[in-house]
Design a protein around this motif. Structure first.
Motif, PDB file in Angstrom:
ATOM      1  N   ARG A   1      17.665 -11.852  34.551  1.00 28.12           N
ATOM      2  CA  ARG A   1      18.151 -10.574  35.087  1.00 28.12           C
ATOM      3  C   ARG A   1      18.471 -10.709  36.573  1.00 28.12           C
ATOM      4  O   ARG A   1      19.502 -10.254  37.056  1.00 28.12           O
ATOM      5  CB  ARG A   1      17.104  -9.485  34.869  1.00 28.12           C
ATOM      6  CG  ARG A   1      17.565  -8.089  35.283  1.00 28.12           C
ATOM      7  CD  ARG A   1      16.396  -7.202  35.633  1.00 28.12           C
ATOM      8  NE  ARG A   1      15.652  -7.715  36.769  1.00 28.12           N
ATOM      9  CZ  ARG A   1      16.074  -7.635  38.030  1.00 28.12           C
ATOM     10  NH1 ARG A   1      17.227  -7.088  38.320  1.00 28.12           N
ATOM     11  NH2 ARG A   1      15.333  -8.123  39.013  1.00 28.12           N
ATOM     12  N   HIS A   2      17.567 -11.354  37.311  1.00 28.89           N
ATOM     13  CA  HIS A   2      17.797 -11.550  38.744  1.00 28.89           C
ATOM     14  C   HIS A   2      18.992 -12.476  38.986  1.00 28.89           C
ATOM     15  O   HIS A   2      19.829 -12.221  39.869  1.00 28.89           O
ATOM     16  CB  HIS A   2      16.540 -12.146  39.384  1.00 28.89           C
ATOM     17  CG  HIS A   2      16.734 -12.527  40.828  1.00 28.89           C
ATOM     18  ND1 HIS A   2      16.694 -11.601  41.837  1.00 28.89           N
ATOM     19  CD2 HIS A   2      16.995 -13.733  41.410  1.00 28.89           C
ATOM     20  CE1 HIS A   2      16.911 -12.211  43.000  1.00 28.89           C
ATOM     21  NE2 HIS A   2      17.099 -13.499  42.755  1.00 28.89           N
TER      22      HIS A   2
ATOM     23  N   SER B   1      22.193 -10.613  38.770  1.00 26.11           N
ATOM     24  CA  SER B   1      22.314  -9.377  39.552  1.00 26.11           C
ATOM     25  C   SER B   1      23.465  -9.431  40.555  1.00 26.11           C
ATOM     26  O   SER B   1      24.015 -10.490  40.856  1.00 26.11           O
ATOM     27  CB  SER B   1      20.991  -9.067  40.262  1.00 26.11           C
ATOM     28  OG  SER B   1      20.689 -10.082  41.196  1.00 26.11           O
ATOM     29  N   ARG B   2      23.783  -8.278  41.110  1.00 26.70           N
ATOM     30  CA  ARG B   2      24.974  -8.113  41.951  1.00 26.70           C
ATOM     31  C   ARG B   2      24.961  -9.009  43.183  1.00 26.70           C
ATOM     32  O   ARG B   2      25.975  -9.609  43.535  1.00 26.70           O
ATOM     33  CB  ARG B   2      25.084  -6.636  42.360  1.00 26.70           C
ATOM     34  CG  ARG B   2      26.334  -6.280  43.130  1.00 26.70           C
ATOM     35  CD  ARG B   2      26.513  -4.783  43.187  1.00 26.70           C
ATOM     36  NE  ARG B   2      25.295  -4.117  43.607  1.00 26.70           N
ATOM     37  CZ  ARG B   2      24.966  -3.920  44.889  1.00 26.70           C
ATOM     38  NH1 ARG B   2      25.752  -4.336  45.848  1.00 26.70           N
ATOM     39  NH2 ARG B   2      23.849  -3.287  45.207  1.00 26.70           N
TER      40      ARG B   2
ATOM     41  N   ASP C   1      26.291 -12.176  40.217  1.00 26.27           N
ATOM     42  CA  ASP C   1      27.163 -11.019  39.947  1.00 26.27           C
ATOM     43  C   ASP C   1      27.845 -11.139  38.579  1.00 26.27           C
ATOM     44  O   ASP C   1      29.068 -11.067  38.466  1.00 26.27           O
ATOM     45  CB  ASP C   1      28.200 -10.866  41.062  1.00 26.27           C
ATOM     46  CG  ASP C   1      28.878  -9.499  41.036  1.00 26.27           C
ATOM     47  OD1 ASP C   1      28.297  -8.566  40.436  1.00 26.27           O
ATOM     48  OD2 ASP C   1      29.972  -9.369  41.611  1.00 26.27           O
TER      49      ASP C   1
ATOM     50  N   GLY D   1      22.577  -7.253  31.753  1.00 25.97           N
ATOM     51  CA  GLY D   1      21.455  -6.485  32.268  1.00 25.97           C
ATOM     52  C   GLY D   1      20.163  -6.798  31.542  1.00 25.97           C
ATOM     53  O   GLY D   1      20.056  -7.794  30.807  1.00 25.97           O
ATOM     54  N   ASP D   2      19.171  -5.916  31.711  1.00 30.73           N
ATOM     55  CA  ASP D   2      17.833  -6.139  31.147  1.00 30.73           C
ATOM     56  C   ASP D   2      17.851  -6.328  29.631  1.00 30.73           C
ATOM     57  O   ASP D   2      17.247  -7.262  29.100  1.00 30.73           O
ATOM     58  CB  ASP D   2      16.923  -4.952  31.494  1.00 30.73           C
ATOM     59  CG  ASP D   2      16.581  -4.925  32.974  1.00 30.73           C
ATOM     60  OD1 ASP D   2      16.965  -5.872  33.674  1.00 30.73           O
ATOM     61  OD2 ASP D   2      15.928  -3.965  33.405  1.00 30.73           O
TER      62      ASP D   2
END
Length: 674
Positions: free
Chosen positions: A444-445, A448-449, A453, A458-459
């Motif tokens: 997830r990390h 992330s954006r 990115d 997502g989760d």
């Protein structure tokens, strides 16, 4: 002027609406509008206050979190002492209390009020002309600590009184109550702390007390505090009450949250109420450790008075402790989603408070050492906060003669990577980038954006990819096929195509994003930028010494050690090399030598249509500029998007150069000149 009067009337109406909906949501548990509708009302009020700063008041719902951190708490002298209750523990004690009350009053029977005894922190609050102005802890009963800023963050407590009927608002209202954390909120709080690798709270009371005494109100706001009020002082504008029941009704009429209360006729009524409370304690949404028994009649209370620091007219009838003894069959290590290694005692199953307990947390290595729990020990187990079973103590007289202290592992029991202590020594963590126990959170990390990115990852999708075995390392993401994606829940043809395109696009990332995406502890976006500038290639960090890393801007000795350990772990090197082999090609930082942004300070405000705020920040920094959070005379440009607010106004007042989105985009062009 007409425009201001309209705005003033609307702002007051919005504050009333938001207070009403807070009461429905947090106190009555019966919301009337959706979260999105609530947010719309809040944004409208924020816009009005921004346009007309004189409308901004300390009691506004927009100001619940905004106070600065305090160096220390000031003292508050209570108008009337905050008394503590005497405790009784059995029916004999109850009988003695009732007999003493009846004897002093000279009556054959007394009407009581029975309330759940909250396991929280006592507070005193003051409202002036219906506006909350001060909150204080009990302290020593005479003097408490001023925690006004922290009290403001409690959403169930109105900052301005809006009576539910025609009850007049008193000029001065001083109320007493209890701050606590609901069971469900306590579990969410600990779940979040476990995900972030923070030590778990032992029980709701400790969490509530610690939260209320945070020096920074923003820290308190992150804790899910609730409050119930049960007493008010005789002050200007407050009516004279005949009974405690009437007083509670008055507090409810003012829109204040109050505890449950049951009137009981005589000692038999109290006994029945206690039996009901004891049976139903686990059904309550909050933690209780007994029942408060109070004389209902206010005149009788005055006649009874107090002894020492306790009232004669009330007592705390404590529930029997929910502790049982059992045997520790083994001690294991649980690896959390952020790599925290938590010792867990596996117990011979035992019923505690009607629930079978087979496991109990030992929190961390220090707690394990302090309690000296070992395999084979006989221990007392308690359900802390009705949520987390914990070991209270060890019966040393029953310890097996051949018992040995538990040896905390030096490597992660799941993946074998080195386990290291945090800088505060409280938590030991796995350092493995591909550790299966941490994989969902790490993926997830990674997506992330601010990191790679990867839009659409997502989760929920990360959980599915890990659960199905599709992804076991970061590099596996780049080997996913469309056919495999279409077998996943809620994954359609278009969504699969979009995800694959996003994955392909992410291969052309920057070194800064790449280093941040690896999820190295303590390495945020700013540190990743500094590391990327010092080490343009990830492989250079494989051979970098601890001293080399320590020389990087803003990297202290603790952070340097964490980073060095990360890149020395073979598992992490393999993960990085696998990503590079999969086609990920992080670009080194560009060093700007000319252009309109070199050496300039830029402030971004409002929303942009052509890019996100984060992308705009990245573009400025790539061109040698710095993005600041506030406008000052040292600001060179303010980029004002749609709905720009106070920053735009301040830039106009200071004469700072203002760019709209189009002008900003033009300056980003290669041939642009300032």
């Amino acid at each position: 002027m007409d425009d201001f009067k309209t705005a003033e009337a609307r702002a007051r109406e919005l504050r009333r609406e938001l207070a009403h909906h807070n009461h429905r949501y947090y106190v009555l548990d019966s919301p009337e509008i959706s979260d999105a509708q609530y947010d719309t009302l809040m944004r409208e009020l924020q816009a009005l206050e921004e346009k007309h700063p004189s409308l901004l008041t300390p009691d506004s719902p927009t100001q619940r979190v905004g106070g600065k951190a305090a160096d220390e708490f000031g003292e508050v002298v209570h108008r009337a002492p905050m008394l503590s209750l005497a405790n009784i523990f059995n029916d004999e004690g109850l009988g003695e209390f009732d007999e003493r009350v009846r004897k002093l009053l000279g009556v054959p029977s007394v009407t009581y009020v029975c309330e759940p005894k909250l396991d929280g922190l006592a507070i005193a609050l003051r409202y002036e002309k219906g506006v909350f102005v001060q909150g204080a802890t009990r302290g020593d009963g005479t003097t408490g600590e001023d925690v006004t800023g922290n009290i403001r963050t409690i959403r169930s407590l109105p900052m301005e009184l809006f009576p539910l009927d025609d009850t007049p608002v008193p000029a001065l209202l001083e109320v007493r109550g209890e701050v606590f954390i609901r069971k469900a909120d306590f579990k969410k709080l600990n779940d979040k702390r476990e995900e972030e690798g923070e030590p778990l709270f032992a029980n709701p009371r400790n969490a509530a007390a610690g939260s209320l005494r945070q020096l920074d109100p923003k820290e308190t706001a992150a804790r899910p505090l609730s409050v119930y009020l049960y007493e008010c002082l005789a002050t200007e504008g407050v009516p004279a009450f005949k009974s405690h029941t009437e007083k509670l009704g008055y507090l409810k009429a003012l829109g204040l949250p109050t505890n449950q209360a049951v009137r009981a006729e005589g000692i038999d009524g109290v006994r029945q109420s206690y039996d009901n409370s004891l049976k139903g304690r686990h059904e309550l949404p909050f933690e209780v450790d007994g029942m408060v028994v109070k004389v209902d009649d206010e005149d009788q209370r005055k006649r009874l008075g107090q002894v020492s620091k306790s009232p004669r007219w009330a007592v705390a009838y404590k529930f029997p402790p929910e502790e049982e003894s059992t045997e520790v069959l083994d001690i294991g290590i649980q690896v959390g989603r952020t790599g925290a290694l938590t010792p867990v005692a596996h117990l011979k199953p035992v019923k505690v408070g009607g629930v079978t307990v087979a496991r109990a947390t030992l929190h961390n290595e220090d707690e394990l050492r302090r309690k000296d729990v070992r395999k084979g020990d006989t221990v007392f187990v308690r359900r802390a906060g009705d949520v987390i079973p914990e070991i209270v103590s060890t019966v040393l007289s029953k310890r097996p003669p051949d018992s040995q202290p538990f040896e905390f592992p030096k490597h992660c029991p799941v993946c074998g990577a080195v386990a290291t202590k945090d800088e505060d020594g409280a938590v030991i963590r796995c350092t493995g980038a591909s550790c299966p126990a941490q994989l969902v959170e790490k993926i997830r990390h990674f997506a992330s954006r601010l990191a790679m990115d990867i839009e659409g990852l997502g989760d929920k999708l990360a959980s599915q990819l890990v659960a199905t075995g599709t992804v076991k390392t970061f590099a596996d993401l780049y080997g996913i096929t469309k056919q495999k994606l279409l077998t996943l829940e809620r994954m359609g043809d278009k969504s699969a195509d979009n995800l694959l395109e996003s994955l392909e696009r992410s291969k052309g990332t920057t070194q800064r994003r790449f280093l941040y995406a690896l999820g190295i502890r303590h390495v945020g976006d700013a540190t990743a930028k500094a590391l990327a500038e010092a080490f343009p290639k990830a492989s250079e960090l494989f051979t970098a010494s601890l001293e080399d890393i320590s020389r990087v801007k803003d990297v202290g000795p603790v952070m340097a050690q964490v980073i060095h350990t990360f890149f020395q772990e073979p598992q992490n090197r393999e993960a990085i090399l696998a990503l590079l082999n999969a086609g990920v090609s992080p670009a080194p930082p560009q060093v700007a030598t000319g252009g309109p942004f070199v050496g300039k300070t830029v402030v971004l405000t409002g929303s942009m249509t052509g890019m996100t705020r984060e992308q705009a920040k990245e573009e400025v920094e790539r061109r040698g500029g710095k993005v600041a959070g506030s406008v000052s005379r040292k600001t060179d440009f303010v980029v004002a998007g749609e709905d720009a607010g106070s920053k735009l106004k301040k830039a106009q007042e200071l004469g700072v150069r203002i760019l709209d989105e189009q002008a900003f985009l033009q300056l980003l062009q290669p041939d642009a000149r300032g």
